[in-house]
Design an enzyme around this catalytic site. Sequence first.
Site, mmCIF file in Angstrom:
data_model
loop_
_atom_site.group_PDB
_atom_site.id
_atom_site.type_symbol
_atom_site.label_atom_id
_atom_site.label_comp_id
_atom_site.label_asym_id
_atom_site.label_seq_id
_atom_site.Cartn_x
_atom_site.Cartn_y
_atom_site.Cartn_z
ATOM 1 N N TRP A 179 0.816 -0.879 0.022
ATOM 2 C CA TRP A 179 0.014 0.083 0.355
ATOM 3 C C TRP A 179 1.150 1.251 -0.107
ATOM 4 C CZ3 TRP A 179 0.223 3.572 4.041
ATOM 5 C CH2 TRP A 179 -1.175 5.321 3.192
ATOM 6 N N GLU A 220 -2.785 -2.678 -2.502
ATOM 7 C CA GLU A 220 -4.028 -3.062 -1.530
ATOM 8 C C GLU A 220 -4.726 -0.484 -1.975
ATOM 9 O OE1 GLU A 220 -3.338 -1.724 2.727
ATOM 10 O OE2 GLU A 220 -5.445 -0.625 3.388
ATOM 11 N N LYS A 222 -7.304 2.614 -2.176
ATOM 12 C CA LYS A 222 -7.845 3.275 -0.949
ATOM 13 C C LYS A 222 -8.347 4.222 -1.925
ATOM 14 C CE LYS A 222 -6.586 5.806 2.588
ATOM 15 N NZ LYS A 222 -5.478 6.134 4.281
ATOM 16 N N ASP A 253 -9.297 -3.155 1.917
ATOM 17 C CA ASP A 253 -8.983 -2.408 3.396
ATOM 18 C C ASP A 253 -11.619 -2.267 3.422
ATOM 19 O OD1 ASP A 253 -9.177 -0.823 5.381
ATOM 20 O OD2 ASP A 253 -7.221 -0.617 5.018
ATOM 21 N N HIS A 256 -11.411 1.988 2.819
ATOM 22 C CA HIS A 256 -10.885 2.510 1.810
ATOM 23 C C HIS A 256 -11.714 2.938 0.938
ATOM 24 C CE1 HIS A 256 -5.865 1.646 2.953
ATOM 25 N NE2 HIS A 256 -6.445 2.493 3.740
ATOM 26 N N HIS A 280 -8.354 -6.512 4.788
ATOM 27 C CA HIS A 280 -8.091 -5.411 5.986
ATOM 28 C C HIS A 280 -9.746 -5.548 6.483
ATOM 29 C CE1 HIS A 280 -3.884 -3.434 5.298
ATOM 30 N NE2 HIS A 280 -3.487 -5.218 5.175
ATOM 31 N N ASP A 288 -11.386 7.707 6.449
ATOM 32 C CA ASP A 288 -10.907 6.099 6.599
ATOM 33 C C ASP A 288 -10.153 6.333 8.238
ATOM 34 O OD1 ASP A 288 -9.136 3.736 7.078
ATOM 35 O OD2 ASP A 288 -7.786 4.516 5.572
ATOM 36 N N ASP A 290 -9.942 4.683 10.826
ATOM 37 C CA ASP A 290 -9.434 2.829 11.624
ATOM 38 C C ASP A 290 -9.798 3.140 12.793
ATOM 39 O OD1 ASP A 290 -8.219 1.703 8.923
ATOM 40 O OD2 ASP A 290 -7.156 3.609 9.748
ATOM 41 N N ASP A 319 -7.186 -4.138 10.531
ATOM 42 C CA ASP A 319 -6.197 -2.955 10.686
ATOM 43 C C ASP A 319 -6.656 -1.673 10.739
ATOM 44 O OD1 ASP A 319 -3.795 -1.015 9.095
ATOM 45 O OD2 ASP A 319 -4.503 -0.587 7.549
#
Length: 412
Positions: A179, A220, A222, A253, A256, A280, A288, A290, A319
């Site tokens: 990524w 990955e 995004k 992800d 994302h 992820h 995003d 997380d 993640d």
Amino acid sequence: MSYQEAKKRYAVLGVDTEKAIKTLQKVSISMHCWQGDDVTGFENAGSLTGGIQTTGNYPGKARTPEELMADIDKALSLIPGKHRINLHACYAIFEDGKKVDRNKLEPKHFRKWVEFAKKRGLGIDFNPTFFSHPLADGLTLSSEDPRVRKFWIEHGIACLKIAEYFGKELGTPCAINFWVPDGLKDEPSDRFGPRKRLKESYDKIFKYRYNRKYCVPTIESKLFGIGVESYTVGSHEFYMCYAMKNNLLCLLDTGHFHISENVSDKISALLLFSGKVAFHVSRPVRWDSDHVIRLDDAVTACAREIVRNGVENFIIALDYFDASINRVAAWVLGMRNMQKALLQALLEPNDTLKALQDARQYTEQLVLQEELKGYPWQDVWAEFCSRAKLPADECWMAEVLKYQRDVLAARG
Ligand code: RNT
Ligand code: ZN
């Protein structure tokens, strides 16, 4: 309800709870080391860059490899099953004190991690680190500066070799995920150029003939990051096309994409063309962000797709990085939530549901889908945990609080 009663109720639906438990026991989830120290790593590199952010200052963050390993041990001791750990290149351990830059990293800088994993029978997954570095100023592999690109290409190849080392040493292929944070804050004048350079840089990295027996590269995409709101070079279309042309795997992800998109809907489409899909699992809150994954609709929808399409066809990694709560608890909670989501999906009569869809019995399908929510999956979860000699409920938190008092508090 007891497990035996739950087992009977599920049997009426044609669901074998023993089979569900056995399948879940075999699912290894890759636990990301970076929740333990807010994505800091061991290079003393300074602040976290790349458009990602941790917020919060909960005490007890791991500051050394020893502390991080101890915290990982604590977390894993409260999670049923055998799992994997996911490392980033910035977690290299320079045993002789001789630091090298990221393009010069070697397997020996991860010897201690291999030792750690071997002792515990864990697999290792890996990620090159294309952020938090002086040469990661907005653009890395897609930079207009050939010297910057060269540095990061070298880093990518160095990491492929490290991933091969993990796979070889541990006897289980290492998933290595690429990524890059590359993007622009404001409206670009040239969207094509950076993407062309990103493609060419990846071509150079993957020209290195890595051994597929030992490592499995994933890429990955995004949507956007903080400070790179207007343009992300490695967009979903970019990586989907790159993966298909180059026989690589896409990594989704779950943070994302546009917030209204269902990541779960993308899985079957990708799977059809690539055979495997990597994840992820994260939780975006408005962006995003997380956050630690909850047992919510987004996660259970992904888990359903994973189960319905064969768990063996998926690489599941977590993640997220929340610095505002106890970091060990964040790991344990997220890992257990992922397992719970998978268990719920394993306990659904998927053949029956599919047959209802194909017979266009949509009313019956809707009713069954909804009534399943009332089935006693928690009793099967309790049984799964008790076979692993772990609490099925929040009692595990007492252990974390004890660890906080005995170990984390001393870290200042
Ligand atoms: C960033 C990506 C990336 C990182 C980790 C640390 O938005 O999700 O995967 O979170 O590699
Ligand atoms: Zn990610």
